[in-house]
Scaffold this motif. Structure first.
Motif, PDB file in Angstrom:
ATOM      1  N   PHE A 160       0.832  -1.207   0.000  1.00 54.07           N
ATOM      2  CA  PHE A 160       0.000   0.000   0.000  1.00 54.07           C
ATOM      3  C   PHE A 160       0.870   1.262   0.000  1.00 54.07           C
ATOM      4  O   PHE A 160       1.929   1.303   0.641  1.00 54.07           O
ATOM      5  CB  PHE A 160      -0.917   0.038   1.226  1.00 54.07           C
ATOM      6  CG  PHE A 160      -1.941  -1.075   1.250  1.00 54.07           C
ATOM      7  CD1 PHE A 160      -2.744  -1.342   0.149  1.00 54.07           C
ATOM      8  CD2 PHE A 160      -2.097  -1.858   2.395  1.00 54.07           C
ATOM      9  CE1 PHE A 160      -3.685  -2.358   0.179  1.00 54.07           C
ATOM     10  CE2 PHE A 160      -3.037  -2.875   2.428  1.00 54.07           C
ATOM     11  CZ  PHE A 160      -3.835  -3.134   1.325  1.00 54.07           C
ATOM     12  N   TYR A 161       0.367   2.300  -0.665  1.00 47.45           N
ATOM     13  CA  TYR A 161       1.054   3.595  -0.723  1.00 47.45           C
ATOM     14  C   TYR A 161       0.453   4.545   0.312  1.00 47.45           C
ATOM     15  O   TYR A 161      -0.769   4.572   0.492  1.00 47.45           O
ATOM     16  CB  TYR A 161       0.857   4.229  -2.094  1.00 47.45           C
ATOM     17  CG  TYR A 161       1.705   3.638  -3.196  1.00 47.45           C
ATOM     18  CD1 TYR A 161       2.842   4.291  -3.653  1.00 47.45           C
ATOM     19  CD2 TYR A 161       1.355   2.439  -3.790  1.00 47.45           C
ATOM     20  CE1 TYR A 161       3.607   3.763  -4.675  1.00 47.45           C
ATOM     21  CE2 TYR A 161       2.116   1.899  -4.818  1.00 47.45           C
ATOM     22  CZ  TYR A 161       3.246   2.573  -5.247  1.00 47.45           C
ATOM     23  OH  TYR A 161       4.004   2.046  -6.253  1.00 47.45           O
ATOM     24  N   SER A 162       1.292   5.357   0.930  1.00 44.46           N
ATOM     25  CA  SER A 162       0.753   6.401   1.791  1.00 44.46           C
ATOM     26  C   SER A 162      -0.158   7.304   0.948  1.00 44.46           C
ATOM     27  O   SER A 162       0.040   7.431  -0.261  1.00 44.46           O
ATOM     28  CB  SER A 162       1.883   7.219   2.446  1.00 44.46           C
ATOM     29  OG  SER A 162       2.745   7.791   1.482  1.00 44.46           O
ATOM     30  N   GLY A 196       5.074  -6.030  -3.965  1.00 51.16           N
ATOM     31  CA  GLY A 196       4.216  -5.858  -5.131  1.00 51.16           C
ATOM     32  C   GLY A 196       2.766  -5.786  -4.687  1.00 51.16           C
ATOM     33  O   GLY A 196       2.450  -6.100  -3.546  1.00 51.16           O
ATOM     34  N   TYR A 197       1.893  -5.323  -5.559  1.00 50.15           N
ATOM     35  CA  TYR A 197       0.502  -5.203  -5.139  1.00 50.15           C
ATOM     36  C   TYR A 197      -0.432  -5.593  -6.274  1.00 50.15           C
ATOM     37  O   TYR A 197      -0.012  -5.778  -7.415  1.00 50.15           O
ATOM     38  CB  TYR A 197       0.192  -3.798  -4.634  1.00 50.15           C
ATOM     39  CG  TYR A 197       0.556  -2.690  -5.584  1.00 50.15           C
ATOM     40  CD1 TYR A 197       1.761  -2.009  -5.435  1.00 50.15           C
ATOM     41  CD2 TYR A 197      -0.297  -2.307  -6.619  1.00 50.15           C
ATOM     42  CE1 TYR A 197       2.101  -0.978  -6.289  1.00 50.15           C
ATOM     43  CE2 TYR A 197       0.046  -1.277  -7.474  1.00 50.15           C
ATOM     44  CZ  TYR A 197       1.242  -0.616  -7.305  1.00 50.15           C
ATOM     45  OH  TYR A 197       1.578   0.396  -8.145  1.00 50.15           O
ATOM     46  N   SER A 198      -1.681  -5.748  -5.882  1.00 49.70           N
ATOM     47  CA  SER A 198      -2.683  -6.066  -6.899  1.00 49.70           C
ATOM     48  C   SER A 198      -3.724  -4.957  -6.917  1.00 49.70           C
ATOM     49  O   SER A 198      -3.831  -4.174  -5.973  1.00 49.70           O
ATOM     50  CB  SER A 198      -3.340  -7.402  -6.594  1.00 49.70           C
ATOM     51  OG  SER A 198      -4.021  -7.320  -5.369  1.00 49.70           O
ATOM     52  N   ASN A 217      -1.701  -8.079 -10.877  1.00 53.03           N
ATOM     53  CA  ASN A 217      -0.552  -7.940  -9.971  1.00 53.03           C
ATOM     54  C   ASN A 217       0.619  -7.208 -10.602  1.00 53.03           C
ATOM     55  O   ASN A 217       0.892  -7.369 -11.794  1.00 53.03           O
ATOM     56  CB  ASN A 217      -0.047  -9.318  -9.527  1.00 53.03           C
ATOM     57  CG  ASN A 217      -1.078 -10.046  -8.707  1.00 53.03           C
ATOM     58  OD1 ASN A 217      -1.458  -9.600  -7.626  1.00 53.03           O
ATOM     59  ND2 ASN A 217      -1.566 -11.145  -9.236  1.00 53.03           N
ATOM     60  N   ARG A 218       1.302  -6.451  -9.757  1.00 51.86           N
ATOM     61  CA  ARG A 218       2.556  -5.816 -10.150  1.00 51.86           C
ATOM     62  C   ARG A 218       3.685  -6.378  -9.293  1.00 51.86           C
ATOM     63  O   ARG A 218       3.477  -6.676  -8.117  1.00 51.86           O
ATOM     64  CB  ARG A 218       2.504  -4.297  -9.896  1.00 51.86           C
ATOM     65  CG  ARG A 218       1.466  -3.544 -10.730  1.00 51.86           C
ATOM     66  CD  ARG A 218       2.020  -2.194 -11.120  1.00 51.86           C
ATOM     67  NE  ARG A 218       3.229  -2.385 -11.902  1.00 51.86           N
ATOM     68  CZ  ARG A 218       4.182  -1.480 -12.055  1.00 51.86           C
ATOM     69  NH1 ARG A 218       4.094  -0.315 -11.468  1.00 51.86           N
ATOM     70  NH2 ARG A 218       5.251  -1.741 -12.789  1.00 51.86           N
ATOM     71  N   PRO A 219       4.890  -6.497  -9.855  1.00 47.91           N
ATOM     72  CA  PRO A 219       6.039  -6.842  -9.013  1.00 47.91           C
ATOM     73  C   PRO A 219       6.371  -5.677  -8.078  1.00 47.91           C
ATOM     74  O   PRO A 219       5.934  -4.553  -8.313  1.00 47.91           O
ATOM     75  CB  PRO A 219       7.168  -7.064 -10.022  1.00 47.91           C
ATOM     76  CG  PRO A 219       6.749  -6.353 -11.260  1.00 47.91           C
ATOM     77  CD  PRO A 219       5.266  -6.263 -11.258  1.00 47.91           C
ATOM     78  N   ALA A 220       7.155  -5.956  -7.034  1.00 46.55           N
ATOM     79  CA  ALA A 220       7.617  -4.884  -6.149  1.00 46.55           C
ATOM     80  C   ALA A 220       8.454  -3.905  -6.964  1.00 46.55           C
ATOM     81  O   ALA A 220       9.246  -4.309  -7.811  1.00 46.55           O
ATOM     82  CB  ALA A 220       8.449  -5.467  -5.012  1.00 46.55           C
ATOM     83  N   HIS A 221       8.256  -2.600  -6.703  1.00 45.85           N
ATOM     84  CA  HIS A 221       8.945  -1.603  -7.527  1.00 45.85           C
ATOM     85  C   HIS A 221       9.093  -0.284  -6.790  1.00 45.85           C
ATOM     86  O   HIS A 221       8.443  -0.053  -5.770  1.00 45.85           O
ATOM     87  CB  HIS A 221       8.195  -1.386  -8.849  1.00 45.85           C
ATOM     88  CG  HIS A 221       6.789  -0.930  -8.655  1.00 45.85           C
ATOM     89  ND1 HIS A 221       5.750  -1.807  -8.437  1.00 45.85           N
ATOM     90  CD2 HIS A 221       6.247   0.312  -8.621  1.00 45.85           C
ATOM     91  CE1 HIS A 221       4.632  -1.123  -8.276  1.00 45.85           C
ATOM     92  NE2 HIS A 221       4.894   0.158  -8.375  1.00 45.85           N
ATOM     93  N   VAL A 222       9.943   0.562  -7.335  1.00 51.02           N
ATOM     94  CA  VAL A 222      10.183   1.908  -6.799  1.00 51.02           C
ATOM     95  C   VAL A 222      10.063   2.889  -7.963  1.00 51.02           C
ATOM     96  O   VAL A 222      10.660   2.686  -9.024  1.00 51.02           O
ATOM     97  CB  VAL A 222      11.597   2.020  -6.172  1.00 51.02           C
ATOM     98  CG1 VAL A 222      11.816   3.421  -5.609  1.00 51.02           C
ATOM     99  CG2 VAL A 222      11.806   0.962  -5.097  1.00 51.02           C
ATOM    100  N   HIS A 223       9.244   3.934  -7.756  1.00 54.20           N
ATOM    101  CA  HIS A 223       9.021   4.942  -8.808  1.00 54.20           C
ATOM    102  C   HIS A 223       9.995   6.114  -8.672  1.00 54.20           C
ATOM    103  O   HIS A 223      10.338   6.501  -7.550  1.00 54.20           O
ATOM    104  CB  HIS A 223       7.623   5.554  -8.673  1.00 54.20           C
ATOM    105  CG  HIS A 223       6.505   4.619  -8.923  1.00 54.20           C
ATOM    106  ND1 HIS A 223       5.900   4.493 -10.147  1.00 54.20           N
ATOM    107  CD2 HIS A 223       5.839   3.770  -8.099  1.00 54.20           C
ATOM    108  CE1 HIS A 223       4.912   3.620 -10.067  1.00 54.20           C
ATOM    109  NE2 HIS A 223       4.841   3.163  -8.840  1.00 54.20           N
ATOM    110  N   PHE A 224      10.333   6.692  -9.816  1.00 55.06           N
ATOM    111  CA  PHE A 224      11.207   7.874  -9.823  1.00 55.06           C
ATOM    112  C   PHE A 224      10.747   8.893 -10.865  1.00 55.06           C
ATOM    113  O   PHE A 224      10.372   8.528 -11.986  1.00 55.06           O
ATOM    114  CB  PHE A 224      12.644   7.502 -10.213  1.00 55.06           C
ATOM    115  CG  PHE A 224      13.266   6.452  -9.347  1.00 55.06           C
ATOM    116  CD1 PHE A 224      13.874   6.805  -8.147  1.00 55.06           C
ATOM    117  CD2 PHE A 224      13.243   5.123  -9.725  1.00 55.06           C
ATOM    118  CE1 PHE A 224      14.445   5.827  -7.342  1.00 55.06           C
ATOM    119  CE2 PHE A 224      13.810   4.143  -8.924  1.00 55.06           C
ATOM    120  CZ  PHE A 224      14.412   4.493  -7.740  1.00 55.06           C
TER     121      PHE A 224
END
Ligand code: FE
Length: 298
Positions: A160-162, A196-198, A217-224
């Motif tokens: 989950f994202y803040s 990762g999340y769905s 589903n998405r794999p675990a990731h970091v956005h930039f």
């Protein structure tokens, strides 16, 4: 029903009136696009013999699912298509090179705290591995990029994202920062490893995926986002190469060159990743896309 029905004079005249063809007011480009769009929809109705019930089911889906358009766009590959389209246009104008762009997704929040390199991004308790990420930001001639700001956002260990956490457990800007890179272009940060999340269960995106026999589903990731004066803004993300969904991302956000495998040792994981920016041709290259984003005062 034959698709030729759409080409009959009666339907063509209807389309002209729909799009305001021949009317002096309005926007010529919008008229052409709307006329084409509606005609394509009519062709689909005829080609697939779509029933009146199905038409209204589709309208209901779009009305009820409007809040999830930010997920439906990547889910149906349109957000990735835009990346491929921009890449192809860049190639035509000799702008290739650098770290690949990839989808932003719908969960960026403007206004995250501005911190120095080396910072911790996670202020909420999260009992999981600590991610250490290090690297350097280069320009097209291999020069160190000065005054770069790296916007970073990722999920917590529950996926989950803040600001978008249905459990309400996260404080504002947890796992979100704007990081000032060092003068030599190096950057580093640490945070609690994202999962990762769905897509939300039984939401519009989930319904669509089920209809297509796909998962959400998405794999675990970091956005930039990376911005630096004189360089082209980069929107990208890393997805962890050892995630079970690394090669099967519902959002099509994983790209070659953006799948580092973390070096996992005990309760820490290290990712070394350099960014390569293109030079900006104009101020327009440096700005963010016009997408509407949540903005919160830090
Ligand atoms: Fe994401």
């Amino acid at each position: 029903m034959n698709e030729g029905f759409v080409k009959t004079p009666e339907i063509q005249a209807l389309l002209d009136r729909v799009a305001g063809v021949g009317v002096p007011d309005g926007n010529a480009r919008a008229k052409a696009i709307i006329r084409d769009l509606v005609e394509h929809l009519m062709v689909l109705v005829a080609r697939y013999e779509i029933s009146e019930d199905e038409v209204w089911q589709a309208v209901n889906f779009l009305q009820k699912g409007a809040g999830e358009f930010g997920l439906i766009m990547p889910g149906i590959g349109l957000e990735h298509f835009i990346d491929l389209y921009l890449d192809a246009r860049d190639a035509e104008t000799g702008k290739s090179g650098g770290t690949p762009r990839t989808i932003e997704g719908p969960l960026y929040v403007a206004g995250a705290p501005l911190v120095d390199t080396g910072a911790n991004l996670t202020q909420d308790p999260d009992d999981t591995t600590t991610l250490y990420m290090t690297g350097r930001i280069f320009g097209p001639d291999g020069e160190a990029v000065k005054d770069a700001i790296v916007h970073i956002w990722h999920a917590n260990s529950k996926g989950f994202y803040s600001h978008f956490d249905p459990t309400g457990e996260q404080t504002p800007f947890n796992n979100r920062r704007r990081l000032r890179a060092a003068e030599d272009g190096t950057y580093s940060f640490h945070s609690k490893m994202p999962k990762g999340y769905s897509v939300p269960p039984n939401g519009a995106t989930d319904q669509l995926m089920q209809l297509l026999g796909r998962h959400g589903n998405r794999p675990a990731h970091v956005h930039f986002f990376i911005e630096a004066p004189g360089y082209r803004r980069l929107t990208t993300q890393i997805n962890f190469g050892d995630d079970p969904f690394a090669k099967d991302d519902f959002a099509f956000g994983t790209r070659e060159g953006l799948l580092p495998v973390p070096n996992r040792q005990g309760d820490s994981a290290h990712v070394a990743f350099d960014f390569h920016l293109q030079r900006a041709d104009s101020g327009d290259d440096e700005r963010f896309s016009a997408r509407e984003r949540l903005s919160v005062a830090a």
